[in-house]
Design a protein around this motif. Structure first.
Motif, PDB file in Angstrom:
ATOM      1  N   UNK A  21      55.707   7.298  22.580  1.00 61.14           N
ATOM      2  CA  UNK A  21      56.305   7.633  21.280  1.00 61.14           C
ATOM      3  C   UNK A  21      55.523   8.779  20.647  1.00 61.14           C
ATOM      4  N   UNK A  22      55.879  10.006  21.024  1.00 66.83           N
ATOM      5  CA  UNK A  22      55.138  11.167  20.527  1.00 66.83           C
ATOM      6  C   UNK A  22      55.278  11.354  19.017  1.00 66.83           C
ATOM      7  N   UNK A  23      56.465  11.073  18.488  1.00 65.44           N
ATOM      8  CA  UNK A  23      56.678  11.268  17.052  1.00 65.44           C
ATOM      9  C   UNK A  23      55.848  10.282  16.239  1.00 65.44           C
TER      10      UNK A  23
ATOM     11  N   UNK B 252      52.721  11.271  13.719  1.00 71.77           N
ATOM     12  CA  UNK B 252      52.670  10.833  12.318  1.00 71.77           C
ATOM     13  C   UNK B 252      51.357  10.111  12.028  1.00 71.77           C
ATOM     14  N   UNK B 253      50.908   9.251  12.959  1.00 72.93           N
ATOM     15  CA  UNK B 253      49.669   8.514  12.730  1.00 72.93           C
ATOM     16  C   UNK B 253      48.455   9.442  12.817  1.00 72.93           C
ATOM     17  N   UNK B 254      48.503  10.416  13.730  1.00 74.22           N
ATOM     18  CA  UNK B 254      47.423  11.406  13.805  1.00 74.22           C
ATOM     19  C   UNK B 254      47.333  12.202  12.504  1.00 74.22           C
TER      20      UNK B 254
ATOM     21  N   UNK C 263      46.923  17.929  16.275  1.00 72.61           N
ATOM     22  CA  UNK C 263      46.849  17.356  14.921  1.00 72.61           C
ATOM     23  C   UNK C 263      45.478  17.535  14.292  1.00 72.61           C
ATOM     24  N   UNK C 264      44.420  17.450  15.090  1.00 70.45           N
ATOM     25  CA  UNK C 264      43.074  17.475  14.533  1.00 70.45           C
ATOM     26  C   UNK C 264      42.390  18.839  14.648  1.00 70.45           C
ATOM     27  N   UNK C 265      43.124  19.840  15.103  1.00 67.98           N
ATOM     28  CA  UNK C 265      42.601  21.207  15.133  1.00 67.98           C
ATOM     29  C   UNK C 265      43.145  21.975  13.936  1.00 67.98           C
ATOM     30  N   UNK C 266      42.367  22.907  13.384  1.00 68.92           N
ATOM     31  CA  UNK C 266      42.916  23.747  12.315  1.00 68.92           C
ATOM     32  C   UNK C 266      44.121  24.538  12.827  1.00 68.92           C
TER      33      UNK C 266
END
Length: 282
Positions: free
Chosen positions: A190-192, A196-198, A223-226
């Motif tokens: 579930x990529x979506x 969303x959680x990331x 998600x966690x990279x600028x």
């Protein structure tokens, strides 16, 4: 690279007993690996897994941070695990279900590696500040599956039942300058939902996310990279502020919003993170 300065966008759990998984991890675009001797290893394989993992770690994992999760010190395997990890070529040792600083003291007496703590019980949440303040603690890992079990909470996409506990751990980690990575997302197809959680974790201030499957790596890394937009804004904020200061001012304006010292400090951290991520892939 300093452990606290390096990126932890994607932190993948790998069973310490599986040669194929240990080998594949060398090729994956992950920032860190948790080599697991606990939940991912069956009781009958735990002793042999120490030798398997020791041998695997003799071969390079590149720039990836190598963290070994042992069994709890209250189990029949924990103490021997800790002593084995002390001799392994790894960067840190991760203790499950940490609930007080005394547990970290006990681990430190067995293994002279930087300590990481699994935060996964109500007692752990309530002792987060004490745990984060431990002088050898380098990182915290949210164990949200175990926390949900302990809370007897229902699954919600917004993770509302867990936010008080997650928030306590975040505050503690930031107060004591230790790394903190978010819990796993179980639905690995579930990529979506994962995205969303990331994004929720990143918005809160998490440094990255623990993962259970290689298919989740790309989403977590993004998600966690600028973003390019964040990098561009950071550069413009720094330039505008420095120009203002050179003219004797103290507040700049970028895109209709004020830019003060605190914004520039955040902007510099954004650029430093982008540079550290680029350095990992060189």
């Amino acid at each position: 690279m300093d452990m606290a300065a390096r990126p932890y966008r994607s932190v993948l759990y790998i069973p310490g007993s599986k040669d194929r998984a240990l080998e594949k991890a060398r090729t994956l675009p992950i920032d860190a690996i948790i080599f697991d001797l606990e939940d991912a290893v069956a009781p009958g394989e735990k002793v042999a897994a120490r030798g398997t993992l020791t041998a695997a770690l003799k071969t390079s994992y590149g720039n990836r941070t190598r963290i070994v999760r042992i069994n709890g010190l209250d189990t029949e395997w924990g103490e021997a695990d800790a002593k084995a990890v002390a001799e392994m070529d790894c960067d840190a040792i991760l203790l499950p279900k940490v609930e007080n600083a005394a547990q970290l003291d006990a681990l430190a007496s067995l293994c002279d590696k930087p300590l990481w703590a699994m935060m996964e019980t109500p007692k752990g949440m309530l002792a987060a500040a004490e745990i984060a303040a431990h002088p050898k603690l380098a990182g915290m890992v949210m164990g949200t599956n175990d926390l949900a079990k302990e809370l007897n909470s229902r699954f919600r996409a917004d993770r509302l039942p867990m936010l008080p506990g997650i928030g306590l751990c975040l505050l503690a980690a930031k107060a004591h300058d230790v790394v903190i990575v978010d819990g796993v997302y179980n639905a690995f197809k579930d990529d979506e939902g994962l995205k969303a959680e990331c994004e929720q974790g990143r918005d809160m201030g998490m440094d990255g996310k623990t993962l259970i499957h290689p298919a989740q790596i790309e989403v977590a890394n993004a998600a966690f990279a600028p973003s390019e937009a964040e990098i561009d804004l950071a550069k413009r904020q720094i330039d505008a502020f420095e120009e203002t200061v050179a003219k004797g001012g103290g507040v700049a304006v970028v895109d209709g919003k004020i830019v003060e010292n605190l914004h520039v400090e955040t902007a510099r951290k954004t650029l430093a993170k982008a540079e550290a991520i680029a350095a990992l892939t060189e």
